[in-house]
Design an enzyme around this catalytic site. Structure first.
Site, PDB file in Angstrom:
ATOM      1  N   ARG A 111      -1.662  -9.850  -0.572  1.00 11.70           N
ATOM      2  CA  ARG A 111      -1.291  -8.558  -1.171  1.00 11.70           C
ATOM      3  C   ARG A 111       0.122  -8.209  -0.721  1.00 11.70           C
ATOM      4  O   ARG A 111       0.708  -8.886   0.096  1.00 11.70           O
ATOM      5  CB  ARG A 111      -2.313  -7.451  -0.847  1.00 11.70           C
ATOM      6  CG  ARG A 111      -2.929  -7.511   0.491  1.00 11.70           C
ATOM      7  CD  ARG A 111      -2.398  -6.668   1.638  1.00 11.70           C
ATOM      8  NE  ARG A 111      -1.379  -5.719   1.407  1.00 11.70           N
ATOM      9  CZ  ARG A 111      -0.257  -5.668   2.113  1.00 11.70           C
ATOM     10  NH1 ARG A 111       0.012  -6.559   3.069  1.00 11.70           N
ATOM     11  NH2 ARG A 111       0.634  -4.743   1.895  1.00 11.70           N
ATOM     12  N   GLY A 112       0.655  -7.115  -1.330  1.00 13.68           N
ATOM     13  CA  GLY A 112       2.046  -6.765  -1.085  1.00 13.68           C
ATOM     14  C   GLY A 112       2.879  -7.348  -2.229  1.00 13.68           C
ATOM     15  O   GLY A 112       2.717  -8.528  -2.573  1.00 13.68           O
ATOM     16  N   ALA A 113       3.749  -6.506  -2.811  1.00 17.37           N
ATOM     17  CA  ALA A 113       4.413  -6.879  -4.071  1.00 17.37           C
ATOM     18  C   ALA A 113       5.131  -8.244  -4.021  1.00 17.37           C
ATOM     19  O   ALA A 113       4.860  -9.118  -4.861  1.00 17.37           O
ATOM     20  CB  ALA A 113       5.362  -5.761  -4.489  1.00 17.37           C
ATOM     21  N   ARG A 155      -3.353  -7.879 -11.074  1.00 20.88           N
ATOM     22  CA  ARG A 155      -3.068  -6.526 -10.589  1.00 20.88           C
ATOM     23  C   ARG A 155      -1.906  -5.962 -11.421  1.00 20.88           C
ATOM     24  O   ARG A 155      -0.935  -6.667 -11.668  1.00 20.88           O
ATOM     25  CB  ARG A 155      -2.702  -6.551  -9.089  1.00 20.88           C
ATOM     26  CG  ARG A 155      -3.855  -7.061  -8.200  1.00 20.88           C
ATOM     27  CD  ARG A 155      -3.572  -6.840  -6.731  1.00 20.88           C
ATOM     28  NE  ARG A 155      -3.637  -5.432  -6.381  1.00 20.88           N
ATOM     29  CZ  ARG A 155      -3.221  -4.936  -5.203  1.00 20.88           C
ATOM     30  NH1 ARG A 155      -2.695  -5.750  -4.306  1.00 20.88           N
ATOM     31  NH2 ARG A 155      -3.306  -3.658  -4.949  1.00 20.88           N
ATOM     32  N   ASP A 171       6.271  -1.021  -4.920  1.00 21.90           N
ATOM     33  CA  ASP A 171       5.646  -1.968  -5.865  1.00 21.90           C
ATOM     34  C   ASP A 171       6.386  -2.012  -7.191  1.00 21.90           C
ATOM     35  O   ASP A 171       6.329  -3.016  -7.911  1.00 21.90           O
ATOM     36  CB  ASP A 171       4.184  -1.599  -6.090  1.00 21.90           C
ATOM     37  CG  ASP A 171       3.359  -2.023  -4.887  1.00 21.90           C
ATOM     38  OD1 ASP A 171       3.364  -1.284  -3.887  1.00 21.90           O
ATOM     39  OD2 ASP A 171       2.777  -3.121  -4.928  1.00 21.90           O
ATOM     40  N   ASN A 182       4.428   3.206  -4.904  1.00 22.30           N
ATOM     41  CA  ASN A 182       4.053   2.489  -3.674  1.00 22.30           C
ATOM     42  C   ASN A 182       2.628   2.915  -3.318  1.00 22.30           C
ATOM     43  O   ASN A 182       2.006   3.732  -4.009  1.00 22.30           O
ATOM     44  CB  ASN A 182       5.047   2.794  -2.545  1.00 22.30           C
ATOM     45  CG  ASN A 182       4.856   1.876  -1.349  1.00 22.30           C
ATOM     46  OD1 ASN A 182       4.765   0.654  -1.503  1.00 22.30           O
ATOM     47  ND2 ASN A 182       4.767   2.430  -0.154  1.00 22.30           N
ATOM     48  N   LYS A 183       2.125   2.350  -2.263  1.00 19.61           N
ATOM     49  CA  LYS A 183       0.735   2.579  -1.845  1.00 19.61           C
ATOM     50  C   LYS A 183       0.370   4.065  -1.856  1.00 19.61           C
ATOM     51  O   LYS A 183       1.163   4.909  -1.447  1.00 19.61           O
ATOM     52  CB  LYS A 183       0.553   1.979  -0.442  1.00 19.61           C
ATOM     53  CG  LYS A 183      -0.812   2.112   0.170  1.00 19.61           C
ATOM     54  CD  LYS A 183      -1.948   1.634  -0.719  1.00 19.61           C
ATOM     55  CE  LYS A 183      -1.769   0.221  -1.238  1.00 19.61           C
ATOM     56  NZ  LYS A 183      -2.719  -0.098  -2.343  1.00 19.61           N
TER      57      LYS A 183
HETATM   58  O1  MRU Z   1      -2.328  -2.800  -2.519  1.00 21.69           O
HETATM   59  P1  MRU Z   1      -1.284  -3.518  -1.705  1.00 21.69           P
HETATM   60  O2  MRU Z   1      -1.669  -3.731  -0.283  1.00 21.69           O
HETATM   61  O3  MRU Z   1      -0.826  -4.790  -2.389  1.00 21.69           O
HETATM   62  O4  MRU Z   1      -0.058  -2.511  -1.725  1.00 21.69           O
HETATM   63  C1  MRU Z   1       1.104  -2.878  -1.038  1.00 21.69           C
HETATM   64  C2  MRU Z   1       2.129  -1.828  -0.968  1.00 21.69           C
HETATM   65  O5  MRU Z   1       1.976  -0.745  -1.487  1.00 21.69           O
HETATM   66  C3  MRU Z   1       3.415  -2.208  -0.295  1.00 21.69           C
HETATM   67  O6  MRU Z   1       3.999  -1.094   0.311  1.00 21.69           O
HETATM   68  C4  MRU Z   1       4.384  -2.775  -1.337  1.00 21.69           C
HETATM   69  O7  MRU Z   1       3.759  -3.773  -2.087  1.00 21.69           O
HETATM   70  C5  MRU Z   1       5.616  -3.321  -0.733  1.00 21.69           C
HETATM   71  S1  MRU Z   1       5.315  -4.795   0.177  1.00 21.69           S
HETATM   72  C6  MRU Z   1       6.793  -5.392   0.757  1.00 21.69           C
END
Ligand code: MRU
Length: 334
Positions: free
Chosen positions: A32-34, A72, A220, A230-231
């Site tokens: 996970r994470g963009a 996603r 994201d 973002n999250k």
């Molecule tokens: O649902 P996730 O854990 O994939 O969400 C991740 C985030 O919101 C991060 O802050 C974002 O992807 C940046 S990661 C460098």
């Protein structure tokens, strides 16, 4: 890839042997994470091409890309990486399949390599903005785990530490998936960077205390006007930061910009299973049958964003101008 659903209690590695396994790892948050999702998707496309045979080549490729794109919806890096692999695929039309396979694999590995270099450059851009002798507040996990390595928001923190700044980090726990409590805390502790976990609802208390020098988060998807998806919970932190005159920085690669969207209201927001809210580590914490919502992201309007830190420099308002400039490879704006 390290299984991020099992950290910090277990460090278990998962090997994906075909594109369907990559898609399910992305959907199930094993990765996970963009930026990490983008890198994984590129590798998934390459794995898909390894499975292809000469008949129905194009329709197989389309199926691979559609499956990965359907995992996603919010992180634009996923679509950015798939589009890059699609462009290469088109340019290789007519070459023998073994050569196509070789080039697609090389491109996925290059995206992985580039992502680490990009994060280090983000770190260099952002480190001067981090106040010395103060605490940095972050939300979710925008670290090495969320990228190919080093991290975006945590890359800025790592670079500030490497530059000799005396800082520590507050990690919001980040309900419901606990990326802050589980992942940010794990990776910073691993690096010996002092980290303190706080629950999400403590952010206002500490932002008001004078202890927090700045907030740094990842993203994201960033719209043309600088609105940032973002999250979930990021928006609340940004409003509280502005109320308390604490700078709120967003660290993200250029591949997180989506300049085709005029504003954040057009960013698709993923809705995740309600079980992530009703259960904590497998234990039910809400009454049977109660209504639950679980939007995985929110949008922070650009008026709350002090600056956006990229590998090409730091953009400030008016974002319409500064982001377009950075995206086209124009002058660095400080
Ligand atoms: O649902 P996730 O854990 O994939 O969400 C991740 C985030 O919101 C991060 O802050 C974002 O992807 C940046 S990661 C460098």
């Amino acid at each position: 890839m390290v299984d991020q659903t099992r950290l910090p209690s277990e460090e278990v590695y998962v090997t994906c042997r075909n594109y369907r396994e990559v898609a399910s790892a992305i959907r199930g948050m094993i990765i996970r994470g963009a930026p990490a999702i983008g890198v994984a998707a590129a590798m998934g496309v390459a794995l898909g091409v390894l499975e292809a045979c000469d008949e129905d080549l194009d329709s197989h490729f389309e199926q691979v890309c559609d499956t990965l794109a359907g995992t996603r919806p919010t992180a634009v890096n996923l679509f950015w990486a798939i589009d890059r692999m699609k462009r290469l695929w088109k340019s290789l039309d007519g070459l023998p399949l073994p050569e196509i396979r070789r080039r697609m694999i090389a491109e996925a590995l290059e995206i992985h390599r580039e992502d680490i270099a990009i994060n280090e450059a983000i770190g260099r851009s952002g480190a001067p903005l981090v106040p010395d002798g103060k605490t940095v507040l972050t939300h979710c996990n925008a670290g090495a785990l969320a990228t190919a390595g080093y991290g975006t928001a945590l890359g800025v923190i790592r670079a500030a530490v490497a530059a000799g700044k005396n800082i520590d980090v507050f990690a919001d726990e980040t309900r419901p998936f606990l990326q802050g409590a589980r992942l940010t805390a794990w990776e910073l502790a691993h690096d010996g960077i002092p980290v303190t976990v706080i629950t999400d609802n403590m952010a206002g208390y500490f932002l008001n205390s004078g202890r927090i020098g700045c907030v740094v988060v990842g993203a994201d998807r960033i719209a043309a006007n600088g609105d940032v998806a973002n999250k979930i919970g990021t928006y609340s932190v940004a409003v509280l930061a502005k109320e308390n005159n604490v700078p709120f920085y967003v660290a993200a690669p250029i591949s997180t910009l989506d300049l085709t969207l005029a504003s954040g209201s057009q960013i698709p927001i993923e809705q995740r299973p309600t079980s992530e809210v009703t259960h904590l580590a497998g234990v039910q914490v809400t009454p049977d049958g109660v209504a639950v919502e679980n939007p995985a992201f929110d949008v922070t309007p650009s008026r709350y964003v002090t600056a956006i830190i990229t590998e090409r420099g730091v953009a400030r308002a008016p974002y319409g101008e500064s982001l377009a400039n950075l995206s086209s490879g124009g002058a660095v704006i400080r």
